[in-house]
Design a protein around this motif. Structure first.
Motif, mmCIF file in Angstrom:
data_model
loop_
_atom_site.group_PDB
_atom_site.id
_atom_site.type_symbol
_atom_site.label_atom_id
_atom_site.label_comp_id
_atom_site.label_asym_id
_atom_site.label_seq_id
_atom_site.Cartn_x
_atom_site.Cartn_y
_atom_site.Cartn_z
ATOM 1 N N SER A 42 9.575 11.191 9.498
ATOM 2 C CA SER A 42 8.470 11.773 8.742
ATOM 3 C C SER A 42 8.164 10.962 7.484
ATOM 4 O O SER A 42 7.012 10.832 7.078
ATOM 5 N N CYS A 43 9.193 10.355 6.912
ATOM 6 C CA CYS A 43 8.972 9.484 5.742
ATOM 7 C C CYS A 43 8.119 8.281 6.136
ATOM 8 O O CYS A 43 7.132 7.964 5.473
ATOM 9 N N SER A 44 8.461 7.632 7.252
ATOM 10 C CA SER A 44 7.674 6.475 7.704
ATOM 11 C C SER A 44 6.258 6.891 8.109
ATOM 12 O O SER A 44 5.290 6.190 7.819
ATOM 13 N N HIS A 45 6.157 8.045 8.770
ATOM 14 C CA HIS A 45 4.859 8.585 9.205
ATOM 15 C C HIS A 45 3.945 8.797 7.986
ATOM 16 O O HIS A 45 2.803 8.360 7.966
ATOM 17 N N GLU A 46 4.485 9.409 6.966
ATOM 18 C CA GLU A 46 3.689 9.741 5.774
ATOM 19 C C GLU A 46 3.409 8.520 4.898
ATOM 20 O O GLU A 46 2.492 8.544 4.085
ATOM 21 N N ARG A 47 4.145 7.458 5.088
ATOM 22 C CA ARG A 47 3.878 6.243 4.320
ATOM 23 C C ARG A 47 2.442 5.757 4.576
ATOM 24 O O ARG A 47 1.812 5.158 3.705
ATOM 25 N N SER A 48 1.919 6.055 5.786
ATOM 26 C CA SER A 48 0.574 5.571 6.138
ATOM 27 C C SER A 48 -0.463 6.001 5.100
ATOM 28 O O SER A 48 -1.318 5.220 4.719
ATOM 29 N N PHE A 49 -0.390 7.244 4.624
ATOM 30 C CA PHE A 49 -1.402 7.655 3.637
ATOM 31 C C PHE A 49 -0.992 7.322 2.206
ATOM 32 O O PHE A 49 -1.828 7.301 1.308
ATOM 33 N N GLU A 50 0.305 7.037 2.011
ATOM 34 C CA GLU A 50 0.707 6.599 0.667
ATOM 35 C C GLU A 50 0.187 5.190 0.372
ATOM 36 O O GLU A 50 0.092 4.791 -0.782
ATOM 37 N N LEU A 51 -0.130 4.430 1.434
ATOM 38 C CA LEU A 51 -0.652 3.071 1.243
ATOM 39 C C LEU A 51 -2.139 3.067 0.899
ATOM 40 O O LEU A 51 -2.690 2.058 0.469
ATOM 41 N N LEU A 52 -2.783 4.244 1.106
ATOM 42 C CA LEU A 52 -4.243 4.314 1.019
ATOM 43 C C LEU A 52 -4.802 3.947 -0.363
ATOM 44 O O LEU A 52 -5.811 3.255 -0.460
ATOM 45 N N ALA A 53 -4.134 4.391 -1.426
ATOM 46 C CA ALA A 53 -4.640 4.110 -2.777
ATOM 47 C C ALA A 53 -4.751 2.600 -2.989
ATOM 48 O O ALA A 53 -5.721 2.116 -3.575
ATOM 49 N N GLU A 54 -3.759 1.850 -2.492
ATOM 50 C CA GLU A 54 -3.818 0.385 -2.647
ATOM 51 C C GLU A 54 -4.788 -0.247 -1.667
ATOM 52 O O GLU A 54 -5.415 -1.258 -1.973
ATOM 53 N N ILE A 55 -4.918 0.353 -0.473
ATOM 54 C CA ILE A 55 -5.881 -0.178 0.502
ATOM 55 C C ILE A 55 -7.293 -0.100 -0.087
ATOM 56 O O ILE A 55 -8.086 -1.028 0.045
ATOM 57 N N TRP A 56 -7.588 1.000 -0.762
ATOM 58 C CA TRP A 56 -8.938 1.212 -1.293
ATOM 59 C C TRP A 56 -9.161 0.574 -2.660
ATOM 60 O O TRP A 56 -10.269 0.543 -3.174
ATOM 61 N N SER A 57 -8.090 0.071 -3.253
ATOM 62 C CA SER A 57 -8.235 -0.515 -4.581
ATOM 63 C C SER A 57 -8.845 -1.919 -4.487
ATOM 64 O O SER A 57 -8.573 -2.665 -3.553
#
Ligand SMILES: *[C@@H]1O[C@H](CO)[C@@H](O)[C@H](O)[C@H]1NC(C)=O
Length: 292
Positions: free
Chosen positions: A214-229
């Motif tokens: 679940s930690c690895s699964h949820e990492r996908s949206f934790e990367l979003l802030a940097e993806i959109w920056s």
């Protein structure tokens, strides 16, 4: 007085119907109501009364199965986006919704309403889906295409689930551009290529600093802030297949994960590998690549 009673009865009826049907509900976040999302419905009056602003781009965010406003993917999408620009972020509340067809009906009718009644062009609407929500986003986009005859511009799929229990599985034909970030492939996510471009950070299965799926699964949206920056520094390498994901077997490029395709000469396509750090800032950037 009589009017109020009538409104009250209508309200109670709405609640009763919602309880029986298991309704799909929506929450609206904008910079104006950042702390207090507004509950909205797919109807003109509710939207007119809300802080929805038709000239701003709209992000439609679909969480995991049964996800609601307390699901971390919802707040991650809202905060990643509002850090960057004024937007309407409409999050789908699936806590009462258990029928895939009804969810797709209801979310697609909201998109169609925005397009027809509020003159929101489809290319100002971005769909973001996490886990099962990625496939639901695909289903919504396919339905919009069926009903309006044109495609939504983009779906961003965050660690889509295998989707075997769902009728609609995300595919590149759902939108003009489908990008997928795989962070727990073979666990809660899937190895399967589902988009025009599929990214496999750190090989796509286990994420640095994570010891559970679940930690690895949820990492996908934790990367979003940097993806959109604008400082997105997720330098990626193009790979021949998911069997050969790795720093040495893929070809490093100037392409960055989730980079807006307008900035590229050609839209990214295929399979990409990249490495991240275990905490924010996650990106390692080109400097790191120089040492590989
Ligand atoms: C889901 O909803 C559709 C349309 O309302 C209905 O036809 C279908 O039987 C429902 N499916 C389930 C599993 O309840």
């Amino acid at each position: 007085m009589r009017m109020q009673a009538r409104q009250l009865i209508a309200f109670i009826l709405t609640l009763a119907i919602a309880a029986v049907c298991g309704e799909t509900k929506f929450l609206l976040n904008t910079r104006r109501v950042q702390e207090n999302p507004q509950q909205i419905e797919a109807e003109v009056e509710a939207l007119v009364r809300s802080s929805f602003y038709a000239a701003d781009p709209t992000v439609l965010s679909i969480p995991r199965w049964l996800g609601d406003s307390s699901s971390p993917e919802i707040s991650a999408v809202v905060s990643a986006r509002l850090q960057q620009q004024d937007s309407n972020i409409i999050s789908v509340d699936l806590s009462q919704a258990t029928n895939e067809t009804e969810i797709i009906d209801s979310v697609s009718s909201l998109v169609i309403l925005l397009n027809r009644n509020f003159d929101v062009p489809l290319d100002r609407i971005l769909l973001v889906g996490f886990a099962e929500g990625a496939h639901l986003a695909g289903g919504v986009a396919a339905r919009v295409q069926q009903d309006l005859g044109s495609q939504l511009p983009q779906i961003t799929a965050l660690d889509p689930s295998p989707g075997e229990d769902l009728e609609h599985k995300l595919s590149p034909s759902d939108a003009e551009f489908v990008e997928v970030v795989h962070t727990n492939a073979g666990g809660e996510g899937t190895w399967e290529q589902l988009g025009h471009v599929d990214y496999y950070p750190n090989g796509g299965q286990n994420q640095p600093g994570c010891s559970t799926n679940s930690c690895s699964h949820e990492r996908s949206f934790e990367l979003l802030a940097e993806i959109w920056s604008p400082e997105n520094d997720f330098v990626s390498a193009r790979c021949g297949s998911v069997e050969t994901l790795g720093a040495s077997s893929c070809r490093w490029s100037t392409h960055k994960m989730g980079q807006n395709r307008e900035e590229d000469e050609l839209p990214a396509s295929g399979i990409y590998f990249l490495e991240t750090r275990q905490s924010s800032p996650f990106s390692r950037g080109a400097y790191y690549i120089g040492f590989l």
